[in-house]
Design an enzyme around this catalytic site. Sequence first.
Site, PDB file in Angstrom:
ATOM      1  CB  SER A   1      -0.890   0.029   1.243  1.00 43.40           C
ATOM      2  OG  SER A   1      -1.704  -1.117   1.328  1.00 43.40           O
TER       3      SER A   1
ATOM      4  CB  ALA B   1      -3.500   1.338  -1.724  1.00 44.34           C
ATOM      5  CE  LYS B   2      -6.900  -2.691   6.335  1.00 48.59           C
ATOM      6  NZ  LYS B   2      -8.358  -2.648   6.147  1.00 48.59           N
ATOM      7  CB  ALA B   3      -5.174   4.331   1.115  1.00 49.78           C
TER       8      ALA B   3
ATOM      9  CE1 TYR C   1     -11.535   0.230   5.331  1.00 52.51           C
ATOM     10  CE2 TYR C   1      -9.581   1.170   4.317  1.00 52.51           C
ATOM     11  CZ  TYR C   1     -10.322   0.070   4.685  1.00 52.51           C
ATOM     12  OH  TYR C   1      -9.869  -1.193   4.396  1.00 52.51           O
TER      13      TYR C   1
END
Length: 338
Positions: free
Chosen positions: A89, A180-182, A186
């Site tokens: 990420s 990407a766990k950005a 969220y």
Amino acid sequence: MTSRIGSRYPEVYQFPARPKERFTLMPIQTTSKIWHNGNLIPWEDATIHVLSHVIHYGSAVFEGIRCYGQPVGSAVYRLPEHMQRLLDSAKIYRMELPFTLDELCAAVVDVIEANGVAPCYIRPIALRGYGEIGVSPKGSPVEVYIANFPWGKYIAGQGGADVCISSWNRMAPNTMPALAKASSNYMNSQLIRMEAEVNGYQEGIALDVNGLVSEGSGENIFAVRNGVIYTPPLANSALSGITRDSVLTLARHLGLTVIEQAFPREMLYIADEVFFSGTAAEVSPIRSIDRIVIADGKVGEITKKIADEFFGIANGLKPDRFGWLTPVKVSAADPVPA
Ligand SMILES: Cc1ncc(COP(=O)(O)O)c(C=O)c1O
């Protein structure tokens, strides 16, 4: 509706009263230490300035990991895979992390052992800190924090969750990278989750920009029909979930057919079984979607089999045959009976 003085908006909506058994409030429980850039610091010192880049532009990447109690001690579930995704990420966002994969994994073990809290949820985050206020992040230092704390079930309800299809889509390809766990992704998840809760559902399922099933606000999704398991491919704007990978691996080892394939929402309504996967959600059966009951509304056989394997391995009751566990020297608060 009450109107607030000085605001041109009346109160926009109220979250409905949450029936206790269907929704769980999960206030953060403090522990003693947080890992920050290589050192363990007191929990209350892990603060950042309001002008930090991340606060204005969402410039952070993070992970969510669980550490499970075992009959003896505890173990982190798929630690290297999670920390590799953190590095991936960061790479997508040109964020240079000054730590190797091994160092990050060791840091997680250190903070859990320092706090002596298990089972727990682990939250590593790499963020752009205080430096410049312009959009370009290069002048703002990268900071890495890792916290851990006790955390319970994310999707409540033994018999399965009642969920909806969200009116919000997942990000279109080539806008916000879904792999990407950005943190910024969220904001989209929040819209999905809040809409679901306001309408009395436990979770929302987002479609992608082409109207095909993507994922939940914080979970991957699986549908079973005629004994075959389907899940959307990553190209449908889904996160490459570590639990998704566990489900695919376990299903194949159980001799089940799994197909990663794009499908429309109505495929969910007519499925024999539907379930979520995720670190927070673990393996969570879905009972109804948009008030349409899935099959007979009971947890399906394939969901049960996969959940049994998943929890069996995570809790140390079945052999760790894929090497998914990293032991930590902390006795579980509530040890798993052998
Ligand atoms: C949007 C989204 N999809 C899927 C998942 C499931 O991923 P994992 O199994 O790695 O927790 C998560 C949770 O991290 C998520 O936030």
